[in-house]
Scaffold this motif. Structure first.
Motif, short mmCIF file in Angstrom:
data_model
loop_
_atom_site.label_atom_id
_atom_site.label_comp_id
_atom_site.label_asym_id
_atom_site.label_seq_id
_atom_site.Cartn_x
_atom_site.Cartn_y
_atom_site.Cartn_z
N HIS A 1 -29.58 46.23 -2.42
CA HIS A 1 -28.91 46.35 -3.71
C HIS A 1 -28.25 45.02 -4.00
O HIS A 1 -27.49 44.50 -3.18
CB HIS A 1 -27.89 47.48 -3.60
N SER B 1 -28.87 50.10 0.93
CA SER B 1 -27.56 50.08 0.27
C SER B 1 -27.67 50.61 -1.16
O SER B 1 -26.70 50.92 -1.80
CB SER B 1 -26.99 48.65 0.27
N ARG B 2 -28.88 50.64 -1.64
CA ARG B 2 -29.10 51.26 -2.96
C ARG B 2 -30.26 52.23 -2.82
O ARG B 2 -31.27 51.92 -2.17
CB ARG B 2 -29.45 50.18 -3.98
N THR C 1 -33.47 53.90 -3.85
CA THR C 1 -34.56 53.61 -4.78
C THR C 1 -35.72 54.57 -4.62
O THR C 1 -36.52 54.74 -5.54
CB THR C 1 -35.10 52.18 -4.58
#
Lengths: 409, 274
Positions: free
Chosen positions: A68, A79-80, A82
């Protein structure tokens, strides 16, 4: 002079100096047994790595959510979020090189039984997961697709968890446990896996249907998978093709431009396994080469003793030549002597090396693997050492001038 | 003496040794023949070339120039392996210090040449037993050299020399390490073998020993300076060596003083003096 006679003469000469022959033998014995023991332990470690990875699934590919980026600071993998549930569906249906795929959501949670409590790793997944990791059950059964669809509160326990919650040798199938205070029915217990190479306990885990996980343990956004996707490739020997297809599919689905960075990552476990094996292979080579040095020293011992023997028996050599020994007869005699020493030493070394390896593995709990051909290689190699280090003294003996040899004091 | 063929023919045999820059002529153009059945004693002071002559006769060494025919075969240019085979089949050696293998029985010592001759075990055993019986050691076959007296050890060595039924026996001071009584025994054995048509060449310093021979060769400075027949077991009397008065060469041994007994003993005494 035939070979049997040469051998008899050589044996006689060796038995004439029993102590000296034994000490020379010892050099070879130590060398060969060291090589055998080291290779057995090294190969054992290598095999253990292989087994570890094959128990994790040799055709396993892991897909994780990407990093991210915000305001220049880049987060790590995952961390993100998707990866979406539709991504999973696409992977399962669109790619022929994918055998099965399963979502893996994980967290740590407090477990509770009637008797005890324990903190462990909780995995929310689908029944395919067991297939991907080729895990089988010690008792009971895996939760089913129906359990996933109905989000039933069912759980499969690892052996460590069973030990901690119920005590050893207890079959908890049909018992109830609580995960974060939510009651679950134990449907099965996994077969014991042992520890991974880096000390992770594969048995310290509890698995539940991912739907139940999301509803009862740890939620998350509807659309995204708050974890990773485990994929089993159809062809274990061609995981890189599967990897490529996965990447292409996900780039397309996530509309990532030609040169842009991916927002997901794909890991091939075979590659990791190979890297690990490379490490242990180097380790084995190192051990074996150190051991080979001692074999070399043993060979030098043979050479030394044969040189002494030639000098001591100069007159005998002269006499043998006078009564009709050809230079090749003398050469053969000394060569067979050193060869006898090295082969007998090699055989004894193999026996002692194997017992030493067994003893060590028992003492320290190391795994052990003795490749059957190592025995033949070790004996052949020590024979080679015998010829190599016996040749110079033997040639020296064969080149003696009979007149001077007879006159030697 | 029966002479039914030429066994050894030396034709201008020369042997040079190079010691650093110095060239030593151990043998100078020695030409002689030895007939089958002869018993030749080679005498001379140390350094006279008699050891070199024995080495060449024994195919342990090769002449630098000249030819050596042994049993009608030119052996002067043969390789080491071929010479080994000739030594094995045609020659028998007896040494001053016996040269028996220690910690090895008399029988096995005698079998040694037959091993290199490629004989089967049973045949070897039979022939070695016969040879030991012939030298009078039939009852000592299992003894090791250190269990035998000097004379008995030399008998084992003689058995070893004759076991392969050679054409020629070469004995290098075979009685040098023996007392006079044992010397007589051993020389008696050689005389017996010679009577059984065995050709023998023997190197010795001792007149008593040479007296058993049928021919005496006296060597000096690499040449045969005296070659005379002799009736075995009679006192040795030396005649004047004719035809060797080349002034360019070193003096041959001065002929024995005719005013004294004229025996080779006085010659030996003179040699010891100079």
């Amino acid at each position: 002079m035939n070979l049997l006679m040469v051998f008899k003469v050589a044996l006689r000469a060796l038995l004439r100096n029993k102590m000296r022959s034994f000490l020379t033998l010892l050099g070879i014995i130590i060398g060969v047994s060291a090589v055998i023991a080291m290779v057995a332990i090294g190969q054992g470690a290598q095999k253990r790595v292989e087994d570890t990875f094959s128990s994790m699934g040799s055709n396993l590919i892991i897909v994780r959510s990407g990093s991210h980026g915000a305001g220049g600071a880049r987060g790590g993998v995952g961390s993100r979020l998707t990866l979406t549930w539709t991504d999973l569906e696409a992977i399962q249906t669109e790619l022929s090189s994918v055998q099965v795929a399963a979502p893996v959501l994980q967290t740590r949670a407090q477990l509770l039984s009637e008797l005890d409590n324990w903190n462990t790793q909780v995995l929310g997944t689908s029944p395919e997961y067991f297939l991907i990791r080729s895990w089988s059950m010690a008792s009971g059964s895996v939760f089913t697709q129906a359990d996933v669809e109905g989000a039933t509160q069912t759980a499969v326990l690892g052996q460590t968890v069973v030990d901690e919650l119920f005590g050893a040798n207890y079959d908890p199938v049909g018992q109830a446990i609580r995960i974060n205070n939510v009651p679950f029915l134990v449907t099965g217990v996994l077969e014991e896996k042992g520890q991974s190479q880096w000390g992770e306990d594969f048995d310290d885990v509890v698995l539940v249907p991912y739907s139940t996980y999301r509803a009862r343990i740890s939620g998350g956004l509807q659309q995204y998978i708050p974890g990773s996707i485990f994929v089993a490739a159809t062809d274990p020997d061609d995981t890189s093709r599967t990897e490529l297809e996965l990447t292409q599919l996900l780039r397309e689905r996530h509309s990532i431009a030609e040169l842009a960075e991916e927002d997901f990552s794909v890991h091939n476990l075979t590659e990791m396994a190979e890297a690990q094996q490379e490490g242990t292979r180097t380790f084995t080579m190192l051990l074996a080469s150190i051991a080979a040095v001692s074999l070399l020293v043993g060979g030098i011992g043979i050479m030394n003793i044969m040189l002494v023997s030639v000098t001591e028996r100069t007159r005998e050599i002269g006499l043998r030549m006078a009564v009709g020994a050809r230079p090749t007869d003398i050469l053969a005699q000394f060569l067979v002597e050193s060869l006898t020493l090295s082969i007998v030493g090699g055989l004894l070394g193999v026996a002692i090396g194997i017992s030493a390896a067994h003893l060590l593995s028992k003492q320290y709990g190391w795994s052990l693997y003795i490749p059957p051909d190592i025995v033949i290689i070790a004996v052949l190699f020590s024979a080679l050492v015998g010829v190599l280090f016996g040749l110079y003294p033997a040639r020296k003996a064969a080149k003696l001038d009979p007149i001077e040899a007879l006159r030697y004091e | 003496m029966t002479t039914n063929g030429t066994l050894v023919a030396l034709d201008k045999v020369t042997r040079l040794y190079r010691m650093g820059d110095v060239e030593v002529q151990a043998l100078r153009q020695v030409s002689t023949t030895i007939q089958e059945g002869e018993f030749v004693a080679v005498m001379g002071s140390s350094g006279s070339g008699k050891s070199t002559l024995m080495n060449i006769l024994g195919c342990l060494d090769r002449p630098t120039s000249g030819r050596y025919l042994l049993w009608e075969r030119d052996v002067s240019r043969l390789g080491r392996a071929d010479l080994a085979e000739i030594r094995n089949q045609t020659l028998g050696f007896v040494f001053q210090n016996f040269n028996l293998l220690a910690r090895t029985s008399a029988l096995e010592n005698v079998e040694l040449p037959l091993i290199y001759g490629g004989l089967a075990s049973r045949k070897r055993h039979r022939r070695a037993t016969e040879a030991l019986q012939r030298v009078g050691l039939g009852d000592r076959m299992d003894h090791h050299p250190n269990q035998l007296s000097g004379g008995q050890q030399q008998r084992v060595a003689i058995a070893r020399a004759i076991v392969s039924d050679p054409r020629l026996i070469l004995a290098d001071e075979p009685t040098g390490n023996l007392d006079s009584r044992t010397t007589a025994e051993i020389m008696g054995l050689f005389a017996e073998l010679n009577q059984a048509k065995m050709t023998i060449v023997l190197v010795t310093h001792e007149v008593d020993v040479a007296a058993y021979a049928s021919r005496i060769l006296w060597m000096k400075d690499g040449q045969v300076v005296l070659d005379q027949p002799h009736t075995p077991s009679t006192p040795l009397v030396l005649s004047h060596p004719d035809g060797d008065q080349d002034p360019g060469r070193p003096e041959p041994p001065s002929p024995p003083d005719r005013s004294t007994d004229g025996s080779i003993a006085s010659l030996a005494a003179q040699q010891a003096h100079t």
